[in-house]
Design a protein around this motif. Sequence first.
Motif, short mmCIF file in Angstrom:
data_model
loop_
_atom_site.label_atom_id
_atom_site.label_comp_id
_atom_site.label_asym_id
_atom_site.label_seq_id
_atom_site.Cartn_x
_atom_site.Cartn_y
_atom_site.Cartn_z
N LEU A 1 0.84 -1.20 0.00
CA LEU A 1 0.00 0.00 0.00
C LEU A 1 0.87 1.25 0.00
O LEU A 1 0.55 2.23 -0.68
CB LEU A 1 -0.93 0.00 1.22
N LEU A 2 1.95 1.22 0.73
CA LEU A 2 2.82 2.39 0.86
C LEU A 2 3.66 2.65 -0.40
O LEU A 2 4.24 3.72 -0.53
CB LEU A 2 3.74 2.25 2.07
N THR A 3 3.71 1.68 -1.28
CA THR A 3 4.44 1.86 -2.53
C THR A 3 3.46 2.20 -3.64
O THR A 3 2.25 2.12 -3.47
CB THR A 3 5.19 0.57 -2.92
N ALA A 4 3.99 2.55 -4.77
CA ALA A 4 3.13 2.85 -5.92
C ALA A 4 2.31 1.64 -6.31
O ALA A 4 1.20 1.77 -6.83
CB ALA A 4 3.99 3.31 -7.10
N GLU A 5 2.83 0.44 -6.05
CA GLU A 5 2.12 -0.79 -6.40
C GLU A 5 0.76 -0.86 -5.73
O GLU A 5 -0.20 -1.34 -6.33
CB GLU A 5 2.97 -2.01 -5.98
N GLY A 6 0.67 -0.37 -4.52
CA GLY A 6 -0.58 -0.46 -3.79
C GLY A 6 -1.50 0.72 -4.00
O GLY A 6 -2.63 0.71 -3.51
N SER A 7 -1.06 1.74 -4.70
CA SER A 7 -1.92 2.93 -4.83
C SER A 7 -2.20 3.32 -6.28
O SER A 7 -2.72 4.39 -6.52
CB SER A 7 -1.26 4.10 -4.09
N LYS B 1 -9.95 6.24 6.98
CA LYS B 1 -10.21 7.27 5.99
C LYS B 1 -8.95 8.08 5.68
O LYS B 1 -8.67 8.42 4.52
CB LYS B 1 -11.32 8.22 6.46
N ALA B 2 -8.17 8.38 6.71
CA ALA B 2 -6.92 9.13 6.51
C ALA B 2 -5.92 8.30 5.70
O ALA B 2 -5.27 8.83 4.79
CB ALA B 2 -6.32 9.52 7.87
N LEU B 3 -5.81 7.01 6.02
CA LEU B 3 -4.91 6.12 5.28
C LEU B 3 -5.33 6.05 3.82
O LEU B 3 -4.49 6.14 2.91
CB LEU B 3 -4.94 4.72 5.92
N ALA B 4 -6.61 5.91 3.58
CA ALA B 4 -7.13 5.84 2.22
C ALA B 4 -6.84 7.13 1.45
O ALA B 4 -6.41 7.09 0.29
CB ALA B 4 -8.62 5.56 2.24
N ALA B 5 -7.04 8.25 2.09
CA ALA B 5 -6.80 9.54 1.43
C ALA B 5 -5.31 9.73 1.15
O ALA B 5 -4.93 10.19 0.06
CB ALA B 5 -7.33 10.68 2.29
N ALA B 6 -4.49 9.37 2.11
CA ALA B 6 -3.04 9.57 1.95
C ALA B 6 -2.47 8.72 0.82
O ALA B 6 -1.53 9.14 0.14
CB ALA B 6 -2.34 9.25 3.26
N TYR B 7 -3.03 7.54 0.61
CA TYR B 7 -2.47 6.63 -0.39
C TYR B 7 -3.42 6.40 -1.57
O TYR B 7 -3.26 5.45 -2.32
CB TYR B 7 -2.04 5.32 0.28
N HIS B 8 -4.37 7.32 -1.73
CA HIS B 8 -5.25 7.33 -2.91
C HIS B 8 -5.94 5.99 -3.15
O HIS B 8 -5.92 5.45 -4.25
CB HIS B 8 -4.47 7.75 -4.16
#
Length: 109
Positions: free
Chosen positions: A12-18, A46-53
Motif C-alpha cells: 500500500l505504501l508503494t506505488a504498487e498499492g496505490s 479514511k486518513a490512510l485511504a486519502a493519503a495513499y489514494h
Amino acid sequence: MNTQISGYIKRLLTAEGSQNPHCDMTSSSVHPMHVPIPTDLHHQLKALAAAYHRDANCIAGDLLTIVLTEALSTLPEEVRNQLDKARKEYERDQSTKLMESVSYDAGGT
C-alpha cells in the motif's frame, strides 16, 4: 515480524498499492458488508485511504480478508469441518431461495 498484513501495508505504501484507487465491489465474487468499527479507527482508515489514494472500503475489505483467512486457518480441524458443513448448508439455502425467486410461470395450464 513479516505477516500478510505487514506485506499488504508495504504494498500500500508503494506505488504498487496505490495505482488503482478502487477495487471490485460489484461482481458476484465479492459481498459488500457493513461492519461496526470504533470511530477513531474509522477516521484512521479514511486518513490512510486519502493519503495513499485508495478507497477506504477496499482497504477495509483487504484487511478483513487477510484477518479472516488467518483466523479460520488457526481453528482446530474439527471446528473447520463444522464450519464447512454450515457454510455448505447456508449456500444451499441461498441457492434454493434464489431459484424460487427467479422461477418463471408462463401462464400455462
